[in-house]
Design a protein around this motif. Structure first.
Motif, PDB file in Angstrom:
ATOM      1  N   GLN A   1     -31.166  10.428  43.327  1.00 37.36           N
ATOM      2  CA  GLN A   1     -30.972   9.000  43.597  1.00 37.36           C
ATOM      3  C   GLN A   1     -29.494   8.637  43.740  1.00 37.36           C
ATOM      4  OE1 GLN A   1     -33.907   7.333  44.189  1.00 37.36           O
ATOM      5  NE2 GLN A   1     -34.552   9.453  43.956  1.00 37.36           N
ATOM      6  N   ARG A   2     -28.696   9.086  42.783  1.00 35.98           N
ATOM      7  CA  ARG A   2     -27.278   8.696  42.849  1.00 35.98           C
ATOM      8  C   ARG A   2     -26.539   9.475  43.939  1.00 35.98           C
ATOM      9  NH1 ARG A   2     -28.132   8.017  37.222  1.00 35.98           N
ATOM     10  NH2 ARG A   2     -27.767   5.812  36.660  1.00 35.98           N
ATOM     11  N   LEU A   3     -26.773  10.791  44.034  1.00 41.39           N
ATOM     12  CA  LEU A   3     -26.037  11.566  45.041  1.00 41.39           C
ATOM     13  C   LEU A   3     -26.348  11.037  46.433  1.00 41.39           C
ATOM     14  CD1 LEU A   3     -24.048  13.931  45.280  1.00 41.39           C
ATOM     15  CD2 LEU A   3     -26.013  15.426  45.717  1.00 41.39           C
ATOM     16  N   THR A   4     -27.607  10.669  46.671  1.00 35.94           N
ATOM     17  CA  THR A   4     -27.981  10.148  47.993  1.00 35.94           C
ATOM     18  C   THR A   4     -27.263   8.828  48.274  1.00 35.94           C
ATOM     19  OG1 THR A   4     -30.127  11.219  47.740  1.00 35.94           O
ATOM     20  CG2 THR A   4     -29.947   9.501  49.437  1.00 35.94           C
TER      21      THR A   4
ATOM     22  N   SER B   1     -26.861  14.896  50.734  1.00 39.07           N
ATOM     23  CA  SER B   1     -27.613  15.004  49.476  1.00 39.07           C
ATOM     24  C   SER B   1     -28.815  15.920  49.658  1.00 39.07           C
ATOM     25  CB  SER B   1     -28.062  13.610  49.036  1.00 39.07           C
ATOM     26  OG  SER B   1     -28.821  13.690  47.833  1.00 39.07           O
ATOM     27  N   MET B   2     -29.538  15.735  50.770  1.00 36.72           N
ATOM     28  CA  MET B   2     -30.718  16.573  51.031  1.00 36.72           C
ATOM     29  C   MET B   2     -30.290  18.027  51.192  1.00 36.72           C
ATOM     30  SD  MET B   2     -33.999  15.974  51.354  1.00 36.72           S
ATOM     31  CE  MET B   2     -34.562  14.543  52.304  1.00 36.72           C
ATOM     32  N   ASP B   3     -29.215  18.256  51.913  1.00 31.41           N
ATOM     33  CA  ASP B   3     -28.667  19.611  52.088  1.00 31.41           C
ATOM     34  C   ASP B   3     -28.410  20.242  50.719  1.00 31.41           C
ATOM     35  OD1 ASP B   3     -25.448  20.716  53.541  1.00 31.41           O
ATOM     36  OD2 ASP B   3     -27.052  21.825  52.555  1.00 31.41           O
ATOM     37  N   MET B   4     -27.719  19.523  49.847  1.00 28.93           N
ATOM     38  CA  MET B   4     -27.339  20.105  48.557  1.00 28.93           C
ATOM     39  C   MET B   4     -28.538  20.333  47.655  1.00 28.93           C
ATOM     40  SD  MET B   4     -23.757  18.240  47.774  1.00 28.93           S
ATOM     41  CE  MET B   4     -23.654  19.046  46.178  1.00 28.93           C
ATOM     42  N   HIS B   5     -29.496  19.365  47.650  1.00 25.77           N
ATOM     43  CA  HIS B   5     -30.674  19.536  46.784  1.00 25.77           C
ATOM     44  C   HIS B   5     -31.600  20.631  47.315  1.00 25.77           C
ATOM     45  CE1 HIS B   5     -30.224  16.262  43.860  1.00 25.77           C
ATOM     46  NE2 HIS B   5     -29.703  15.553  44.834  1.00 25.77           N
ATOM     47  N   LEU B   6     -31.708  20.743  48.659  1.00 26.81           N
ATOM     48  CA  LEU B   6     -32.638  21.731  49.218  1.00 26.81           C
ATOM     49  C   LEU B   6     -32.062  23.144  49.191  1.00 26.81           C
ATOM     50  CD1 LEU B   6     -34.171  19.896  52.328  1.00 26.81           C
ATOM     51  CD2 LEU B   6     -35.365  20.586  50.229  1.00 26.81           C
TER      52      LEU B   6
END
Ligand SMILES: CCCCCCCCCCCCC[C@H](O)CC(=O)SCCNC(=O)CCNC(=O)[C@H](O)C(C)(C)COP(=O)(O)OP(=O)(O)OC[C@H]1O[C@@H](n2cnc3c(N)ncnc32)[C@H](O)[C@@H]1OP(=O)(O)O
Length: 258
Positions: A145-148, A156-161
């Motif tokens: 939530q915060r990173l996005t 954010s999606m790149d880093m989480h995935l």
């Protein structure tokens, strides 16, 4: 109070809290989180403290939640205890400004902890990430939530995935961190910022923190109204009178938190 997993130092109106589990890269276990919550609450309630710095060591701010401790938990353990729910409340209720001074790894809960602070000053060797996917979980205390909100959906999606890390330069470029400094200058820079904040009226500093944070909780129109009411309300304080008078008289303001 004697702490085992953190070090607390209060000097010149600044409380510096240092995470201190170097053997595990400051992995955030239940003991450290309980001690951190207590230290933050004490600093927030200490009239001598006007700004808080949260930091780790040169190798790690925090490499995330303690994986060994979590590996022993079940869904029922986590759900019935609402694991990490209290911790989130504990830091988001702190009213005084908190600066995260990050060197080395800030991963998973470490990155989430830094993002819950008011702004991040990073050393050149800082590395941020939300690699929870490698463990078969997602971030558990605000990372998605915060990173996005802070860096945008794509990064954010790149880093989480992918679970990749971003270095300090990329973190500054993407808006995750406020400033990047040489590692040996990190605490000097953080203390300089904290000292500047400590000179301000605590009333205004708290109002600034509330207003900026409100921007993530509401619409633009509501946020602007909230800010305007705070702006107007501060005209009821002696500190507003002092601040404007000091400017006109070309002298330093002496705020008295009234
Ligand atoms: C109260 C106030 C408010 C607080 C609120 C905020 C805090 C919330 C905390 C909970 C958050 C929960 C939700 C969160 O999203 C979930 C997670 O964080 S999951 C964990 C995410 N982190 C990781 O996956 C990183 C894991 N570590 C690594 O990948 C590597 O260690 C590294 C960082 C890349 C470094 O690699 P190396 O340099 O090779 O070093 P080692 O791997 O050998 O590590 C040295 C030593 O440290 C131990 N260690 C490292 N990370 C952890 C960890 N996360 N948990 C436990 N132990 C860790 C590692 O095991 C080594 O120990 P040794 O084997 O030597 O005994």
């Amino acid at each position: 109070m004697a702490y085992e997993t953190i070090i607390v130092d209060v000097e010149d109106h600044i409380a510096t809290i240092t995470l201190n589990r170097p053997d595990s890269l400051n992995a955030l276990n239940s003991q450290l989180l309980a001690e951190l919550a207590k230290a933050l609450k004490e600093a927030d309630g200490n009239d001598r403290v006007r700004c808080i710095i949260l930091t780790g060591n040169t190798k790690a701010f925090a490499a995330g939640a303690d994986i060994k401790e979590m590996s022993e938990k079940s869904f029922v353990d986590m759900y019935l205890s609402d694991f990490f729910g209290d911790e989130h409340e504990a830091i988001t209720r702190i009213r005084k400004p908190i600066i995260a001074a990050v060197a080395g790894y800030a991963l998973g809960g470490g990155c989430e902890l830094a993002m819950m602070c008011d702004f991040i000053i990073a050393a050149e060797n800082a590395k941020f990430g939300q690699p929870e996917i490698n463990l078969g979980v997602v971030a558990g205390i605000g990372g998605t939530q915060r990173l996005t909100r802070f860096v945008g959906k794509s990064k954010s999606m790149d880093m989480h995935l992918t679970g990749r890390f971003m270095d300090a330069e990329e973190a500054e470029r993407s808006g995750l961190v406020s400033r990047v400094v040489p590692a040996k200058k990190l605490m000097e820079e953080a203390q300089g910022a904290a000292s500047k904040i400590a000179e301000k009226s605590i009333l205004t500093a708290m109002a600034v923190k509330e207003s900026v944070n409100r921007s993530y909780e509401t619409t633009l129109a509501e946020g602007i109204l909230y800010e305007r009411r705070l702006f107007q309300s501060l005209f009821a304080t002696d500190d507003q009178t002092e601040g404007m008078a000091a400017f006109l008289e070309k002298r330093a303001a002496q705020f008295r938190d009234k």
